[in-house]
Write a protein that holds these residues in place. Sequence first.
Motif, mmCIF file in Angstrom:
data_model
loop_
_atom_site.group_PDB
_atom_site.id
_atom_site.type_symbol
_atom_site.label_atom_id
_atom_site.label_comp_id
_atom_site.label_asym_id
_atom_site.label_seq_id
_atom_site.Cartn_x
_atom_site.Cartn_y
_atom_site.Cartn_z
ATOM 1 N N UNK A 1 14.272 -10.525 6.299
ATOM 2 C CA UNK A 1 14.750 -9.485 5.398
ATOM 3 C C UNK A 1 13.834 -8.263 5.475
ATOM 4 N N UNK A 2 14.335 -7.068 5.114
ATOM 5 C CA UNK A 2 13.523 -5.844 5.182
ATOM 6 C C UNK A 2 12.318 -5.923 4.239
ATOM 7 N N UNK A 3 11.140 -5.674 4.777
ATOM 8 C CA UNK A 3 9.921 -5.804 3.990
ATOM 9 C C UNK A 3 9.861 -4.780 2.865
ATOM 10 N N UNK A 4 10.422 -3.583 3.079
ATOM 11 C CA UNK A 4 10.355 -2.551 2.035
ATOM 12 C C UNK A 4 11.149 -2.960 0.797
ATOM 13 N N UNK A 5 12.296 -3.609 1.001
ATOM 14 C CA UNK A 5 13.111 -4.033 -0.140
ATOM 15 C C UNK A 5 12.460 -5.204 -0.886
ATOM 16 N N UNK A 6 11.822 -6.098 -0.146
ATOM 17 C CA UNK A 6 11.141 -7.232 -0.774
ATOM 18 C C UNK A 6 9.998 -6.742 -1.656
ATOM 19 N N UNK A 7 9.230 -5.801 -1.148
ATOM 20 C CA UNK A 7 8.083 -5.280 -1.898
ATOM 21 C C UNK A 7 8.536 -4.466 -3.103
ATOM 22 N N UNK B 1 12.201 -15.578 4.578
ATOM 23 C CA UNK B 1 11.906 -14.914 5.848
ATOM 24 C C UNK B 1 11.914 -13.398 5.678
ATOM 25 N N UNK B 2 10.811 -12.750 6.069
ATOM 26 C CA UNK B 2 10.672 -11.299 5.983
ATOM 27 C C UNK B 2 10.315 -10.771 7.364
ATOM 28 N N UNK B 3 10.849 -9.607 7.696
ATOM 29 C CA UNK B 3 10.633 -9.014 9.022
ATOM 30 C C UNK B 3 9.220 -8.462 9.150
ATOM 31 N N UNK B 4 8.261 -9.336 9.449
ATOM 32 C CA UNK B 4 6.867 -8.961 9.672
ATOM 33 C C UNK B 4 6.386 -9.673 10.936
ATOM 34 N N UNK B 5 5.089 -9.575 11.220
ATOM 35 C CA UNK B 5 4.523 -10.250 12.388
ATOM 36 C C UNK B 5 4.158 -11.704 12.082
ATOM 37 N N UNK B 6 4.616 -12.218 10.944
ATOM 38 C CA UNK B 6 4.258 -13.573 10.518
ATOM 39 C C UNK B 6 4.559 -14.609 11.590
ATOM 40 N N UNK B 7 5.743 -14.548 12.191
ATOM 41 C CA UNK B 7 6.137 -15.569 13.165
ATOM 42 C C UNK B 7 5.255 -15.541 14.400
ATOM 43 N N UNK C 1 0.830 -1.202 0.000
ATOM 44 C CA UNK C 1 0.000 0.000 0.000
ATOM 45 C C UNK C 1 0.869 1.260 0.000
ATOM 46 N N UNK C 2 1.987 1.216 0.695
ATOM 47 C CA UNK C 2 2.877 2.376 0.779
ATOM 48 C C UNK C 2 3.587 2.648 -0.548
ATOM 49 N N UNK C 3 3.919 1.584 -1.277
ATOM 50 C CA UNK C 3 4.774 1.744 -2.451
ATOM 51 C C UNK C 3 4.064 1.669 -3.797
ATOM 52 N N UNK C 4 2.859 1.150 -3.823
ATOM 53 C CA UNK C 4 2.215 0.823 -5.095
ATOM 54 C C UNK C 4 2.051 2.023 -6.010
ATOM 55 N N UNK C 5 1.814 3.212 -5.454
ATOM 56 C CA UNK C 5 1.560 4.377 -6.299
ATOM 57 C C UNK C 5 2.833 4.894 -6.969
#
Length: 279
Positions: A219-225, A198-204, A19-23
């Motif tokens: 891994x940093x979620x912003x770079x993955x997205x 593995x991504x740094x989110x609340x998944x675990x 949502x932050x990056x899509x635009x």
Amino acid sequence: MKRIIIITGASSGIGQEFARQIMDFRQAQELWLVARREERLKEVATALTHSWKQMDAERTPSCPAVRIIPQDIAGRGGYQLFSQLLAEEAQWGEFVIDTLINNAGFGTYGPFAQTPVERELALVELNVTSLTGVCGAALPYLDRGSSIINVASLAAYIPLGNFAVYAASKSYVRSFSLALAAELKDRGIHVMALCPGSVATEFATVASNGARKEVLHGKPVDKVVRHALVCQKKGRHVALWAFKWKFNAFMSFLVNHYRFARHSYLHHKRPYQPSGSGD
């Protein structure tokens, strides 16, 4: 004609980051954020609107209207609600889904025999049934140039002990996405599977039901997205960001899948404590 971007599981983690990056990559008049947690969605929408107002006009010439949809889309019931939502929107005028990002999902740590079957079935309902239904409901509203991103996982490449149902569900997502990409190519609709490790989110926290607070080596979620959106722009059908993830995906075709599942069961324990659910 109005163009809409829809993100499921948008209240946190990868969905929130999309949502932050899509635009930065797509253009639309409306951004729909779908998830169960209304308060979290409101927070995300408020933060987005505030950040867009602070941006230079050259970077964001037209900010979309943000619409929050606090809805549980799991299972056939979720599909029906989502389909009805689109049909109701169509009554107000024609629109196109520019981008659909299927991110809603969760995992469950632990051996299958020791995790609640109801929870594993709920996982399948969201990760598989819902994703399939949402894609199907969206198809009539997609047009040439539209795009679908289905969030799978590196676990999609090989069976995993202590993660059996989640890995199987994401294997389905990857397979389904590639087949759908082939079917929709002639319509000019792009489909991609995002397969992060593995991504740094609340998944675990969700997967372990609180037994593990953070994803190990996330891994940093912003770079993955951002990498996923770049891959989408380039027309790729699978997005794998980190070199280690690409290497592991490649090696999955060379190893014995049963033996690897056995190895992961014996040597990669995943903590779990009873009860809970995910978004």
